[in-house]
Design a protein around this motif. Structure first.
Motif, PDB file in Angstrom:
ATOM      1  N   GLY A   1       0.813  -1.210   0.000  1.00 54.29           N
ATOM      2  CA  GLY A   1       0.000   0.000   0.000  1.00 54.29           C
ATOM      3  C   GLY A   1       0.845   1.256   0.000  1.00 54.29           C
ATOM      4  O   GLY A   1       0.557   2.214  -0.730  1.00 54.29           O
ATOM      5  N   GLY A   2       1.906   1.255   0.803  1.00 50.40           N
ATOM      6  CA  GLY A   2       2.808   2.398   0.827  1.00 50.40           C
ATOM      7  C   GLY A   2       3.435   2.659  -0.525  1.00 50.40           C
ATOM      8  O   GLY A   2       3.699   3.807  -0.900  1.00 50.40           O
ATOM      9  N   SER A   3       3.645   1.595  -1.297  1.00 52.21           N
ATOM     10  CA  SER A   3       4.204   1.758  -2.635  1.00 52.21           C
ATOM     11  C   SER A   3       3.206   2.399  -3.592  1.00 52.21           C
ATOM     12  O   SER A   3       3.599   3.051  -4.563  1.00 52.21           O
ATOM     13  N   GLY A   4       1.908   2.220  -3.325  1.00 46.00           N
ATOM     14  CA  GLY A   4       0.911   2.920  -4.127  1.00 46.00           C
ATOM     15  C   GLY A   4       1.018   4.421  -3.954  1.00 46.00           C
ATOM     16  O   GLY A   4       0.987   5.187  -4.931  1.00 46.00           O
ATOM     17  N   PHE A   5       1.186   4.850  -2.711  1.00 44.00           N
ATOM     18  CA  PHE A   5       1.413   6.273  -2.468  1.00 44.00           C
ATOM     19  C   PHE A   5       2.777   6.694  -3.003  1.00 44.00           C
ATOM     20  O   PHE A   5       2.964   7.830  -3.445  1.00 44.00           O
ATOM     21  N   GLY A   6       3.731   5.762  -2.966  1.00 40.01           N
ATOM     22  CA  GLY A   6       5.071   6.069  -3.442  1.00 40.01           C
ATOM     23  C   GLY A   6       5.120   6.358  -4.930  1.00 40.01           C
ATOM     24  O   GLY A   6       5.845   7.262  -5.368  1.00 40.01           O
ATOM     25  N   VAL A   7       4.361   5.611  -5.744  1.00 41.96           N
ATOM     26  CA  VAL A   7       4.384   5.898  -7.178  1.00 41.96           C
ATOM     27  C   VAL A   7       3.685   7.233  -7.468  1.00 41.96           C
ATOM     28  O   VAL A   7       4.045   7.945  -8.405  1.00 41.96           O
ATOM     29  N   MET A   8       2.724   7.592  -6.623  1.00 41.22           N
ATOM     30  CA  MET A   8       2.139   8.934  -6.733  1.00 41.22           C
ATOM     31  C   MET A   8       3.202   9.993  -6.438  1.00 41.22           C
ATOM     32  O   MET A   8       3.260  11.036  -7.108  1.00 41.22           O
TER      33      MET A   8
ATOM     34  N   GLY B   1       7.059  14.125  -8.147  1.00 38.76           N
ATOM     35  CA  GLY B   1       8.464  14.499  -8.282  1.00 38.76           C
ATOM     36  C   GLY B   1       8.839  14.882  -9.692  1.00 38.76           C
ATOM     37  O   GLY B   1       9.650  15.800  -9.914  1.00 38.76           O
ATOM     38  N   ILE B   2       8.268  14.195 -10.665  1.00 35.16           N
ATOM     39  CA  ILE B   2       8.514  14.565 -12.069  1.00 35.16           C
ATOM     40  C   ILE B   2       7.961  15.959 -12.337  1.00 35.16           C
ATOM     41  O   ILE B   2       8.641  16.818 -12.915  1.00 35.16           O
ATOM     42  N   GLU B   3       6.729  16.184 -11.930  1.00 36.01           N
ATOM     43  CA  GLU B   3       6.086  17.471 -12.194  1.00 36.01           C
ATOM     44  C   GLU B   3       6.791  18.623 -11.483  1.00 36.01           C
ATOM     45  O   GLU B   3       6.855  19.734 -12.004  1.00 36.01           O
ATOM     46  N   ARG B   4       7.348  18.354 -10.303  1.00 34.23           N
ATOM     47  CA  ARG B   4       8.046  19.389  -9.528  1.00 34.23           C
ATOM     48  C   ARG B   4       9.516  19.501  -9.929  1.00 34.23           C
ATOM     49  O   ARG B   4      10.260  20.302  -9.362  1.00 34.23           O
ATOM     50  N   LYS B   5       9.926  18.639 -10.862  1.00 31.02           N
ATOM     51  CA  LYS B   5      11.305  18.631 -11.365  1.00 31.02           C
ATOM     52  C   LYS B   5      12.324  18.265 -10.284  1.00 31.02           C
ATOM     53  O   LYS B   5      13.476  18.674 -10.331  1.00 31.02           O
ATOM     54  N   TYR B   6      11.866  17.471  -9.321  1.00 32.59           N
ATOM     55  CA  TYR B   6      12.825  16.873  -8.390  1.00 32.59           C
ATOM     56  C   TYR B   6      13.643  15.815  -9.118  1.00 32.59           C
ATOM     57  O   TYR B   6      14.794  15.543  -8.769  1.00 32.59           O
ATOM     58  N   ILE B   7      13.010  15.181 -10.096  1.00 27.77           N
ATOM     59  CA  ILE B   7      13.659  14.211 -10.971  1.00 27.77           C
ATOM     60  C   ILE B   7      13.193  14.508 -12.402  1.00 27.77           C
ATOM     61  O   ILE B   7      12.214  15.238 -12.605  1.00 27.77           O
TER      62      ILE B   7
ATOM     63  N   VAL C   1       2.931  13.468   0.549  1.00 29.43           N
ATOM     64  CA  VAL C   1       3.326  13.945  -0.779  1.00 29.43           C
ATOM     65  C   VAL C   1       2.100  14.057  -1.678  1.00 29.43           C
ATOM     66  O   VAL C   1       1.901  15.071  -2.369  1.00 29.43           O
ATOM     67  N   ALA C   2       1.267  13.022  -1.682  1.00 31.52           N
ATOM     68  CA  ALA C   2       0.094  13.027  -2.560  1.00 31.52           C
ATOM     69  C   ALA C   2      -0.832  14.184  -2.244  1.00 31.52           C
ATOM     70  O   ALA C   2      -1.315  14.883  -3.149  1.00 31.52           O
ATOM     71  N   MET C   3      -1.091  14.407  -0.957  1.00 31.21           N
ATOM     72  CA  MET C   3      -2.053  15.447  -0.595  1.00 31.21           C
ATOM     73  C   MET C   3      -1.461  16.853  -0.730  1.00 31.21           C
ATOM     74  O   MET C   3      -2.178  17.789  -1.107  1.00 31.21           O
ATOM     75  N   ILE C   4      -0.178  17.018  -0.455  1.00 35.32           N
ATOM     76  CA  ILE C   4       0.440  18.323  -0.719  1.00 35.32           C
ATOM     77  C   ILE C   4       0.356  18.638  -2.204  1.00 35.32           C
ATOM     78  O   ILE C   4       0.004  19.753  -2.608  1.00 35.32           O
ATOM     79  N   GLU C   5       0.648  17.638  -3.041  1.00 39.43           N
ATOM     80  CA  GLU C   5       0.590  17.883  -4.481  1.00 39.43           C
ATOM     81  C   GLU C   5      -0.836  18.139  -4.946  1.00 39.43           C
ATOM     82  O   GLU C   5      -1.084  19.005  -5.792  1.00 39.43           O
ATOM     83  N   ASN C   6      -1.783  17.407  -4.390  1.00 40.65           N
ATOM     84  CA  ASN C   6      -3.180  17.666  -4.741  1.00 40.65           C
ATOM     85  C   ASN C   6      -3.599  19.070  -4.314  1.00 40.65           C
ATOM     86  O   ASN C   6      -4.344  19.747  -5.023  1.00 40.65           O
ATOM     87  N   TYR C   7      -3.129  19.506  -3.169  1.00 41.72           N
ATOM     88  CA  TYR C   7      -3.424  20.865  -2.706  1.00 41.72           C
ATOM     89  C   TYR C   7      -2.813  21.911  -3.638  1.00 41.72           C
ATOM     90  O   TYR C   7      -3.440  22.926  -3.954  1.00 41.72           O
ATOM     91  N   ARG C   8      -1.606  21.636  -4.118  1.00 48.92           N
ATOM     92  CA  ARG C   8      -0.904  22.603  -4.959  1.00 48.92           C
ATOM     93  C   ARG C   8      -1.397  22.586  -6.410  1.00 48.92           C
ATOM     94  O   ARG C   8      -1.477  23.640  -7.049  1.00 48.92           O
ATOM     95  N   SER C   9      -1.705  21.410  -6.938  1.00 47.75           N
ATOM     96  CA  SER C   9      -2.031  21.327  -8.370  1.00 47.75           C
ATOM     97  C   SER C   9      -3.200  20.413  -8.718  1.00 47.75           C
ATOM     98  O   SER C   9      -3.688  20.461  -9.846  1.00 47.75           O
ATOM     99  N   GLY C  10      -3.624  19.559  -7.784  1.00 46.29           N
ATOM    100  CA  GLY C  10      -4.656  18.571  -8.100  1.00 46.29           C
ATOM    101  C   GLY C  10      -4.175  17.449  -8.996  1.00 46.29           C
ATOM    102  O   GLY C  10      -4.977  16.685  -9.541  1.00 46.29           O
ATOM    103  N   LEU C  11      -2.860  17.281  -9.133  1.00 42.96           N
ATOM    104  CA  LEU C  11      -2.291  16.349 -10.111  1.00 42.96           C
ATOM    105  C   LEU C  11      -2.836  14.936  -9.977  1.00 42.96           C
ATOM    106  O   LEU C  11      -3.317  14.351 -10.966  1.00 42.96           O
ATOM    107  N   LEU C  12      -2.733  14.337  -8.789  1.00 39.27           N
ATOM    108  CA  LEU C  12      -3.123  12.929  -8.644  1.00 39.27           C
ATOM    109  C   LEU C  12      -4.623  12.756  -8.766  1.00 39.27           C
ATOM    110  O   LEU C  12      -5.103  11.745  -9.314  1.00 39.27           O
TER     111      LEU C  12
END
Length: 458
Positions: free
Chosen positions: A87-94, A99-105, A422-433
């Motif tokens: 389950g943690g890996s499900g959040f991890g792939v999110m 990370g791609i969208e934020r250009k961390y990688i 990570v998922a919820m911060i990104e959803n708050y910032r952009s709604g990506l996931l």
């Protein structure tokens, strides 16, 4: 339930790496060296990036997936270092997508990691399409979560596919390599046999099945708890989809899921499993909604945006009221959820029995979509309080839990808690996931089948 089953087995894995480097091989500043003044947006990005690193530089090396836990002090009673959290890996792939969208990688780095993960999962143990709760990252074989919990875990598998379906959508219109990856994810998804987990055709979904113990775990899943996504994906499966009656009779128990309770000015309309008096641990507002967008999401039982917002606000208000008079609780230090605790692990919640004086940062951070002002106040307080920051902020973001009241601080992380941040911060910032998951045609069809309303349903 995670909170019930977690104690069935305690297998801790050792520190993967002490090297303080991020995904770009740059040194990560220690808590002592961080700048004192950051804007809210810069601070939020810093926390998102650090927490993302748990799933990137902290990943289990052979599979690329999320380790069950990382203890920065190396304090492990067991030295099994290759346990993957499904389950943690499900959040991890999110987190990787964020990370791609934020250009961390780079996108190419993200694609390569996804390919590593999918190549591993294609060969790993599955049980009627469902993965186990824990997987040995070196062998791909099940690592029993308990004696009889050595087979398929459909809930953890659903958390995994909530993330993988986001990945499928992200890459499906890309180059040839990305399209192939998307197709491989789709194949794995279509092989999950949700109908099998009805245990002989009952109108309820069961959490576990074992090739050795069959249905002896005996865990039919009734709501409300963290498992809403489990039923929605069951209804959405294009190959093994369950009928609407499974949701309405099993999850909603023919309407018994409705129950009105109050805490001050906040009203809840769902029956929370275990009958807690003021709502439950906050992970119940996070796990299913990392991909499932609660905005405008309604069925005949609840308005999920209002329900989860009220659940989060009750948690906040309880900590502000602080009826048990714990040191450190305030309007800028709050959050009760299932996490590490002073007695190893507990499902902290806003009631006299389950409030143990332990704050779990993931509770407030992952609620930022529901309580942005209150969550940001906590993130900022934990960062700007010099003495507190030194003991609760580390390489992979805020540690899992702490107690000022008991002077209890452990540099420990859990995948299942870091991931929703990570998922919820990104959803708050952009709604990506949210946008990715809700773009799945079969998810929209599944929601429609169950009688949901959503702005995404065509």
């Amino acid at each position: 339930m995670r909170t019930l089953s977690f104690c069935l087995a305690v297998i801790l894995l050792p520190l993967l790496s002490c090297e303080q480097k991020n995904s770009n091989n740059e040194k990560i500043a220690s808590a002592n060296d961080l700048p004192k003044n950051l804007s809210d947006s810069a601070l939020l990005d810093s926390i998102e990036h650090r927490t993302f690193e748990f799933f990137w530089s902290g990943a289990e090396p052979n599979s690329g997936m999320a380790p069950e836990r990382i203890h920065m002090d190396g304090d492990y009673p067991d030295k099994d270092q290759h346990i993957i959290a499904t389950g943690g890996s499900g959040f991890g792939v999110m987190a990787i997508l964020a990370g791609i969208e934020r250009k961390y990688i780079t996108r190419e780095q993200g694609l390569q990691r996804f390919e590593k993960i999918i190549s591993f999962l294609e060969k790993a143990d599955r049980f009627h399409g469902a993965f186990p709760h824990w997987i040995n990252g070196e062998t791909g074989h099940v690592k029993p979560f308990g004696q009889k919990d050595n087979g398929g875990d459909l809930v953890e598998t659903s958390f995994l596919f909530q993330g993988l379906l986001c990945g499928r959508q992200y890459f499906k219109d890309g180059n040839d390599e990305e399209k192939k990856l998307s197709s491989r994810i789709d194949k794995l998804w279509k092989e999950v046999d949700y109908n099998w987990y009805r245990n002989g055709g009952q109108n309820v979904l069961y959490w576990h099945w074992s090739p050795d113990y069959a249905w002896q775990m005996n865990f039919p899943v009734h709501g409300y708890n963290e498992c809403l996504i489990f039923y929605i994906l069951g209804a959405s499966s294009p190959t093994h989809g369950v009928p609407a009656e499974v949701y309405h009779q099993g999850w909603a128990q023919n309407g018994a899921i409705n129950k009105t309770t109050f805490y001050k000015n906040d009203t809840l309309h769902l029956h929370y499993q275990g009958d807690p008096p003021h709502g439950a641990s906050l992970f119940w507002a996070h796990y299913s909604f990392a991909g499932l967008d609660p905005h405008g999401l309604k069925d005949k039982y609840a308005d999920y945006w209002k329900e989860m917002t009220n659940l989060s606000h009750i948690n906040y208000q309880w900590c502000v009221d602080n009826p048990k008079q714990y040191k450190g609780y305030s309007d800028s230090s709050w959050g009760l959820t299932a996490s590490y605790s002073i007695k190893f692990y507990a499902a902290h919640a806003p009631n006299d029995e389950n409030d143990l004086g332990v704050i779990s940062p993931t509770a407030a951070i992952s609620s930022i979509v529901y309580t942005p002002r209150e969550s940001m106040a906590a993130i900022k307080h934990w960062y700007t309080d010099d003495s507190l920051r030194k003991v609760i902020l580390g390489k992979y973001g805020y540690y899992d839990a702490f107690s000022e009241n008991f002077g209890w601080y452990k540099p420990w992380y859990l995948a299942i808690d870091q991931g929703p941040e990570v998922a919820m911060i990104e959803n708050y910032r952009s709604g990506l996931l949210w946008k990715l998951f809700m773009s799945c045609d079969e998810v929209q069809s599944g929601l429609k089948k169950l009688g949901f309303e959503s702005p995404y349903i065509k």
